[in-house]
Design a protein around this motif. Structure first.
Motif, PDB file in Angstrom:
ATOM      1  N   ASP A  23      -8.658  89.562 146.815  1.00  0.00           N
ATOM      2  CA  ASP A  23      -8.156  90.889 146.465  1.00  0.00           C
ATOM      3  C   ASP A  23      -7.114  91.403 147.462  1.00  0.00           C
ATOM      4  O   ASP A  23      -6.514  92.439 147.238  1.00  0.00           O
ATOM      5  CB  ASP A  23      -9.309  91.889 146.317  1.00  0.00           C
ATOM      6  N   TRP A  24      -6.894  90.690 148.554  1.00  0.00           N
ATOM      7  CA  TRP A  24      -5.855  91.064 149.527  1.00  0.00           C
ATOM      8  C   TRP A  24      -4.506  90.430 149.178  1.00  0.00           C
ATOM      9  O   TRP A  24      -3.511  90.686 149.842  1.00  0.00           O
ATOM     10  CB  TRP A  24      -6.242  90.608 150.927  1.00  0.00           C
ATOM     11  N   HIS A  25      -4.472  89.582 148.170  1.00  0.00           N
ATOM     12  CA  HIS A  25      -3.253  88.822 147.870  1.00  0.00           C
ATOM     13  C   HIS A  25      -2.525  89.443 146.705  1.00  0.00           C
ATOM     14  O   HIS A  25      -3.165  89.761 145.707  1.00  0.00           O
ATOM     15  CB  HIS A  25      -3.621  87.376 147.548  1.00  0.00           C
ATOM     16  N   PRO A  26      -1.237  89.606 146.719  1.00  0.00           N
ATOM     17  CA  PRO A  26      -0.360  89.476 147.884  1.00  0.00           C
ATOM     18  C   PRO A  26      -0.489  90.699 148.785  1.00  0.00           C
ATOM     19  O   PRO A  26      -0.930  91.760 148.335  1.00  0.00           O
ATOM     20  CB  PRO A  26       1.037  89.405 147.263  1.00  0.00           C
ATOM     21  N   ILE A  35       3.969  94.144 159.972  1.00  0.00           N
ATOM     22  CA  ILE A  35       3.777  92.892 160.709  1.00  0.00           C
ATOM     23  C   ILE A  35       5.116  92.324 161.155  1.00  0.00           C
ATOM     24  O   ILE A  35       5.274  91.908 162.311  1.00  0.00           O
ATOM     25  CB  ILE A  35       2.994  91.867 159.858  1.00  0.00           C
ATOM     26  N   MET A  36       6.100  92.316 160.248  1.00  0.00           N
ATOM     27  CA  MET A  36       7.414  91.773 160.603  1.00  0.00           C
ATOM     28  C   MET A  36       8.123  92.621 161.660  1.00  0.00           C
ATOM     29  O   MET A  36       8.842  92.087 162.498  1.00  0.00           O
ATOM     30  CB  MET A  36       8.297  91.644 159.353  1.00  0.00           C
ATOM     31  N   GLU A  55      -3.181  86.082 166.020  1.00  0.00           N
ATOM     32  CA  GLU A  55      -4.279  86.974 166.393  1.00  0.00           C
ATOM     33  C   GLU A  55      -3.885  88.434 166.203  1.00  0.00           C
ATOM     34  O   GLU A  55      -4.649  89.244 165.678  1.00  0.00           O
ATOM     35  CB  GLU A  55      -4.709  86.721 167.845  1.00  0.00           C
ATOM     36  N   GLY A  56      -2.677  88.799 166.635  1.00  0.00           N
ATOM     37  CA  GLY A  56      -2.213  90.173 166.457  1.00  0.00           C
ATOM     38  C   GLY A  56      -2.081  90.532 164.991  1.00  0.00           C
ATOM     39  O   GLY A  56      -2.470  91.628 164.564  1.00  0.00           O
ATOM     40  N   MET A  60      -4.077  93.385 162.636  1.00  0.00           N
ATOM     41  CA  MET A  60      -3.348  94.351 161.816  1.00  0.00           C
ATOM     42  C   MET A  60      -3.790  94.272 160.360  1.00  0.00           C
ATOM     43  O   MET A  60      -3.972  95.303 159.699  1.00  0.00           O
ATOM     44  CB  MET A  60      -1.835  94.113 161.924  1.00  0.00           C
ATOM     45  N   ILE A  61      -3.971  93.063 159.847  1.00  0.00           N
ATOM     46  CA  ILE A  61      -4.352  92.852 158.448  1.00  0.00           C
ATOM     47  C   ILE A  61      -5.753  93.405 158.195  1.00  0.00           C
ATOM     48  O   ILE A  61      -5.976  94.157 157.241  1.00  0.00           O
ATOM     49  CB  ILE A  61      -4.265  91.351 158.091  1.00  0.00           C
ATOM     50  N   ILE A  62      -6.692  93.046 159.049  1.00  0.00           N
ATOM     51  CA  ILE A  62      -8.069  93.518 158.868  1.00  0.00           C
ATOM     52  C   ILE A  62      -8.130  95.037 158.991  1.00  0.00           C
ATOM     53  O   ILE A  62      -8.786  95.706 158.190  1.00  0.00           O
ATOM     54  CB  ILE A  62      -9.010  92.817 159.860  1.00  0.00           C
TER      55      ILE A  62
END
Length: 70
Positions: A23-26, A35-36, A55-56, A60-62
């Motif tokens: 469910d996180w995709h995309p 992130i970029m 790791e960073g 951020m994603i979580i």
């Protein structure tokens, strides 16, 4: 010098998809941009390692998806 590329970001999306976070995709555009903005360029005079980036980005994603569900 190590930076995050769009190709590597795509690999991260696929990794999380196949790791069970379908469910996180995309990833949402605002998460990708965040992130970029952090890992897309070297923070002169410092350098990133691949581990720093993964790791960073993982944190951020979580954090992003934990805050979305609340």
């Amino acid at each position: 010098m190590t930076t995050l590329t769009k190709k590597e970001l795509k690999k991260m999306e696929e990794y999380y998809y196949w790791s069970g976070y379908k469910d996180w995709h995309p990833f949402p555009k605002e998460l990708k941009a965040e992130i970029m903005s952090v890992y897309g360029e070297e923070p002169f005079p410092h350098t990133w390692t691949e581990q720093d980036i993964w790791e960073g980005s993982r944190k951020m994603i979580i954090n992003y998806f934990d805050n979305k569900s609340n």
